[in-house]
Design a protein around this motif. Structure first.
Motif, mmCIF file in Angstrom:
data_model
loop_
_atom_site.group_PDB
_atom_site.id
_atom_site.type_symbol
_atom_site.label_atom_id
_atom_site.label_comp_id
_atom_site.label_asym_id
_atom_site.label_seq_id
_atom_site.Cartn_x
_atom_site.Cartn_y
_atom_site.Cartn_z
ATOM 1 N N GLU A 156 0.820 -1.204 0.000
ATOM 2 C CA GLU A 156 0.000 0.000 0.000
ATOM 3 C C GLU A 156 0.862 1.266 0.000
ATOM 4 O OE1 GLU A 156 -3.400 -0.682 2.472
ATOM 5 O OE2 GLU A 156 -3.342 1.437 3.068
ATOM 6 N N ARG A 157 1.912 1.237 0.813
ATOM 7 C CA ARG A 157 2.775 2.421 0.898
ATOM 8 C C ARG A 157 3.499 2.655 -0.423
ATOM 9 N NH1 ARG A 157 6.810 2.607 5.868
ATOM 10 N NH2 ARG A 157 7.944 1.116 4.580
ATOM 11 N N MET A 158 3.969 1.557 -1.068
ATOM 12 C CA MET A 158 4.655 1.752 -2.343
ATOM 13 C C MET A 158 3.687 2.246 -3.410
ATOM 14 S SD MET A 158 7.615 -0.450 -4.246
ATOM 15 C CE MET A 158 6.771 -1.125 -5.633
ATOM 16 N N ILE B 231 7.010 9.992 1.425
ATOM 17 C CA ILE B 231 7.030 8.804 0.558
ATOM 18 C C ILE B 231 8.409 8.154 0.622
ATOM 19 C CG2 ILE B 231 5.257 9.697 -1.001
ATOM 20 C CD1 ILE B 231 7.642 10.101 -3.057
ATOM 21 N N LYS B 232 8.441 6.853 0.315
ATOM 22 C CA LYS B 232 9.702 6.123 0.399
ATOM 23 C C LYS B 232 10.361 6.146 -0.967
ATOM 24 C CE LYS B 232 11.424 2.289 3.131
ATOM 25 N NZ LYS B 232 11.786 2.987 4.369
ATOM 26 N N ALA B 233 11.171 7.188 -1.189
ATOM 27 C CA ALA B 233 11.818 7.380 -2.481
ATOM 28 C C ALA B 233 13.320 7.511 -2.270
ATOM 29 C CB ALA B 233 11.285 8.651 -3.145
ATOM 30 N N ASN C 141 15.018 10.923 -1.384
ATOM 31 C CA ASN C 141 15.122 11.427 -0.003
ATOM 32 C C ASN C 141 16.419 10.959 0.655
ATOM 33 O OD1 ASN C 141 12.599 12.678 -0.034
ATOM 34 N ND2 ASN C 141 11.544 10.818 0.627
ATOM 35 N N TYR C 142 16.850 9.773 0.256
ATOM 36 C CA TYR C 142 18.071 9.224 0.839
ATOM 37 C C TYR C 142 19.305 9.870 0.222
ATOM 38 C CZ TYR C 142 15.698 5.832 3.710
ATOM 39 O OH TYR C 142 14.944 5.260 4.694
ATOM 40 N N ALA C 143 19.261 10.120 -1.089
ATOM 41 C CA ALA C 143 20.411 10.763 -1.744
ATOM 42 C C ALA C 143 20.718 12.085 -1.049
ATOM 43 C CB ALA C 143 20.114 10.985 -3.227
ATOM 44 N N GLU D 135 11.227 15.769 13.669
ATOM 45 C CA GLU D 135 10.628 14.965 12.589
ATOM 46 C C GLU D 135 11.043 13.506 12.746
ATOM 47 O OE1 GLU D 135 9.782 16.651 8.770
ATOM 48 O OE2 GLU D 135 8.347 17.372 10.247
ATOM 49 N N GLU D 136 12.151 13.131 12.161
ATOM 50 C CA GLU D 136 12.622 11.746 12.280
ATOM 51 C C GLU D 136 14.102 11.690 11.969
ATOM 52 O OE1 GLU D 136 11.385 8.913 9.262
ATOM 53 O OE2 GLU D 136 10.563 10.508 8.034
ATOM 54 N N THR D 137 14.683 10.488 11.849
ATOM 55 C CA THR D 137 16.076 10.383 11.405
ATOM 56 C C THR D 137 16.040 10.095 9.908
ATOM 57 O OG1 THR D 137 16.186 8.018 11.774
ATOM 58 C CG2 THR D 137 16.783 9.423 13.627
ATOM 59 N N GLY D 138 17.172 9.719 9.327
ATOM 60 C CA GLY D 138 17.206 9.440 7.898
ATOM 61 C C GLY D 138 16.340 8.254 7.506
ATOM 62 N N GLY D 139 16.125 7.309 8.413
ATOM 63 C CA GLY D 139 15.382 6.107 8.045
ATOM 64 C C GLY D 139 14.584 5.477 9.167
ATOM 65 N N ALA D 140 14.235 6.246 10.181
ATOM 66 C CA ALA D 140 13.434 5.689 11.285
ATOM 67 C C ALA D 140 12.631 6.791 11.957
ATOM 68 C CB ALA D 140 14.337 4.995 12.308
ATOM 69 N N PRO E 218 5.539 7.481 6.941
ATOM 70 C CA PRO E 218 4.709 6.667 7.856
ATOM 71 C C PRO E 218 5.268 5.250 8.055
ATOM 72 C CG PRO E 218 3.605 6.970 5.739
ATOM 73 C CD PRO E 218 4.861 7.785 5.675
ATOM 74 N N SER E 219 6.102 5.106 9.065
ATOM 75 C CA SER E 219 6.737 3.817 9.372
ATOM 76 C C SER E 219 5.694 2.770 9.752
ATOM 77 C CB SER E 219 7.719 4.017 10.536
ATOM 78 O OG SER E 219 7.959 2.808 11.217
ATOM 79 N N ILE E 220 5.816 1.603 9.165
ATOM 80 C CA ILE E 220 4.900 0.499 9.479
ATOM 81 C C ILE E 220 5.213 -0.035 10.883
ATOM 82 C CG2 ILE E 220 4.223 -1.850 8.806
ATOM 83 C CD1 ILE E 220 4.910 -0.852 5.854
ATOM 84 N N THR E 221 6.489 -0.042 11.224
ATOM 85 C CA THR E 221 6.895 -0.481 12.567
ATOM 86 C C THR E 221 6.291 0.446 13.616
ATOM 87 O OG1 THR E 221 9.001 -1.061 11.534
ATOM 88 C CG2 THR E 221 8.896 -1.179 13.935
ATOM 89 N N ARG E 222 6.387 1.754 13.377
ATOM 90 C CA ARG E 222 5.850 2.728 14.338
ATOM 91 C C ARG E 222 4.338 2.564 14.484
ATOM 92 N NH1 ARG E 222 2.587 7.014 12.686
ATOM 93 N NH2 ARG E 222 4.153 7.758 11.210
ATOM 94 N N GLY F 245 11.869 1.209 13.107
ATOM 95 C CA GLY F 245 11.873 0.875 11.690
ATOM 96 C C GLY F 245 12.088 -0.618 11.532
ATOM 97 N N THR F 246 11.951 -1.096 10.299
ATOM 98 C CA THR F 246 12.069 -2.525 10.023
ATOM 99 C C THR F 246 13.409 -3.106 10.485
ATOM 100 O OG1 THR F 246 10.556 -2.393 8.176
ATOM 101 C CG2 THR F 246 12.140 -4.187 8.111
ATOM 102 N N ALA F 247 14.483 -2.351 10.304
ATOM 103 C CA ALA F 247 15.823 -2.875 10.587
ATOM 104 C C ALA F 247 15.967 -3.343 12.031
ATOM 105 C CB ALA F 247 16.884 -1.830 10.257
HETATM 106 C C1 PLP Z 1 11.520 3.111 5.688
HETATM 107 C C2 PLP Z 1 11.605 4.339 6.538
HETATM 108 C C3 PLP Z 1 11.221 4.334 7.899
HETATM 109 C C4 PLP Z 1 10.803 3.076 8.623
HETATM 110 O O1 PLP Z 1 9.652 2.503 8.121
HETATM 111 P P1 PLP Z 1 9.278 0.976 8.437
HETATM 112 O O2 PLP Z 1 8.086 0.723 7.606
HETATM 113 O O3 PLP Z 1 8.987 0.896 9.884
HETATM 114 O O4 PLP Z 1 10.470 0.173 8.077
HETATM 115 C C5 PLP Z 1 11.254 5.530 8.584
HETATM 116 N N1 PLP Z 1 11.681 6.669 8.004
HETATM 117 C C6 PLP Z 1 12.075 6.706 6.711
HETATM 118 C C7 PLP Z 1 12.524 7.990 6.140
HETATM 119 C C8 PLP Z 1 12.045 5.551 5.938
HETATM 120 O O5 PLP Z 1 12.439 5.601 4.666
#
Ligand code: PLP
Length: 340
Positions: A81-83, A183-185, A188-190, A219-224, A245-249, A283-285
């Protein structure tokens, strides 16, 4: 059946090509049927949209072996759904949700001997992604896309025990107001890599990004995402349109409620971080990684839970979610997808 070539106890988090991956192409306005392939190489035109204008979205999820020997994926429908939503924001044809789930099932089923054993604490990390494969030179969305899903075995995140980390308040932003932070793009990471490397070279584990418009809210960190716990044991998570929107959160907030904790999603000021009893990244990790300290331009904000261990409330949430994932605690309806 475990793969004899892998040293399960010492697996880290690094890419390792495994037997099969899923590939599907979008062309002439429709998705072709997906197939499994042995080939880890992508061959695309030099002018492909991904290479020129960065049209790409991705997901990350894990498949596990449970204690009783089943193979399960954790809430893959949420990733689908998120993708779907991420793709729409970047003007890409969304991958149909049933194709996404089919790809998860097929890749996991075809790579069973690459899934770490239950005892190792590891998982098969799955990386679904969608990118513009067709050529574009004038700025516009591509006409052709490829969806791929590969897996790579990863070790337990906390191989050396759970240790709280130190964050620094970043002078950079990871997302613009009304931009693509939600969004998970890959883009955003670059743009967060420089902030990440800067934080590391200054001795910090991660960045705490603030709201880009006013730089007063967390807000958040780079990936959590963040979870905070008040002295009264209320679970608080920041609210902002530019947080992913983290699925883990979301899963942890649901678990917190069902365990009887009060929960709240609201803007959280940087100024009030020091008032919380516990803080963690989710996050998932890692599921939850405890935060012991946040450094704001030399000023140290120390969480009462300290630098030695995860606080008691986050530990309770962590153990409950891990138990659900590994099949030792009953999962809420629909959270576990078993793969045969
Ligand atoms: C993937 C991601 C998360 C964590 O999301 P999960 O679905 O819990 O793995 C948090 N922040 C960012 C910016 C992400 O890309």
């Amino acid at each position: 059946m475990a793969n004899a070539k892998v040293d399960w106890a010492n697996l880290g988090f690094a890419y390792q090509p495994i037997s099969k991956r899923y590939v599907a192409n979008y062309k002439d306005g429709k998705w072709g049927s997906g197939v499994l392939t042995d080939d880890p190489t992508v061959r695309i035109n030099e002018c492909a949209g991904i290479l020129q204008y960065c049209q790409e979205v991705f997901e990350g999820l894990k498949a596990y072996k449970t204690k009783d020997g089943r193979i399960v994926a954790f809430r893959p429908d949420m990733n689908a759904e998120r993708m779907y939503d991420s793709a729409k924001r970047l003007e890409m044809p969304p991958v149909p949700k049933d194709m996404f789930l089919e790809a998860v099932d097929q890749v996991v089923a075809a790579n069973k001997d690459w899934i770490p054993p239950f005892e190792s604490g590891g998982a098969l990390y799955l990386r679904p992604y969608l990118f513009a494969s067709g050529p574009v030179i004038g700025v516009k969305p591509s006409d052709e896309y490829q969806f791929r899903l590969f897996g790579t075995p990863v070790g337990s995140y906390f191989k050396n025990g759970i240790k709280p980390i130190t964050l620094c308040v970043s002078d950079f932003d990871r997302a613009a107001p009304h931009g693509t932070g939600h969004i998970k793009a890959g883009l955003n990471y670059a743009m967060s890599l420089h902030a990440y490397m800067t934080a590391h070279s200054n001795g910090f584990d991660e960045n705490m990004f603030l709201d880009p418009a006013t730089r007063t809210y967390v807000e958040e960190t780079g990936g959590a995402n963040f979870l905070f716990v008040t002295e009264e044991h209320k679970i608080v998570t920041p609210k902002s349109d530019s947080i992913l929107p983290s699925i883990t959160r979301r899963s942890l907030m649901h678990i917190a409620e069902s365990l009887g904790y009060e929960t709240e999603q609201r803007p959280v000021r940087l100024r009030e971080v020091g008032d919380f009893a516990e803080a963690g990244l989710c996050g998932t990790a890692a599921v939850i990684c405890p935060v012991g300290k946040v450094v704001d331009h030399g000023k140290e904000i120390c969480l009462p839970s300290g630098m030695e261990k995860m606080g008691p409330v986050l530990t309770k949430l962590y153990e409950t979610l891990r138990g659900i994932q590994l099949g030792t605690i009953e999962a809420p309806e629909g959270w576990i997808r078993e793969i045969k």
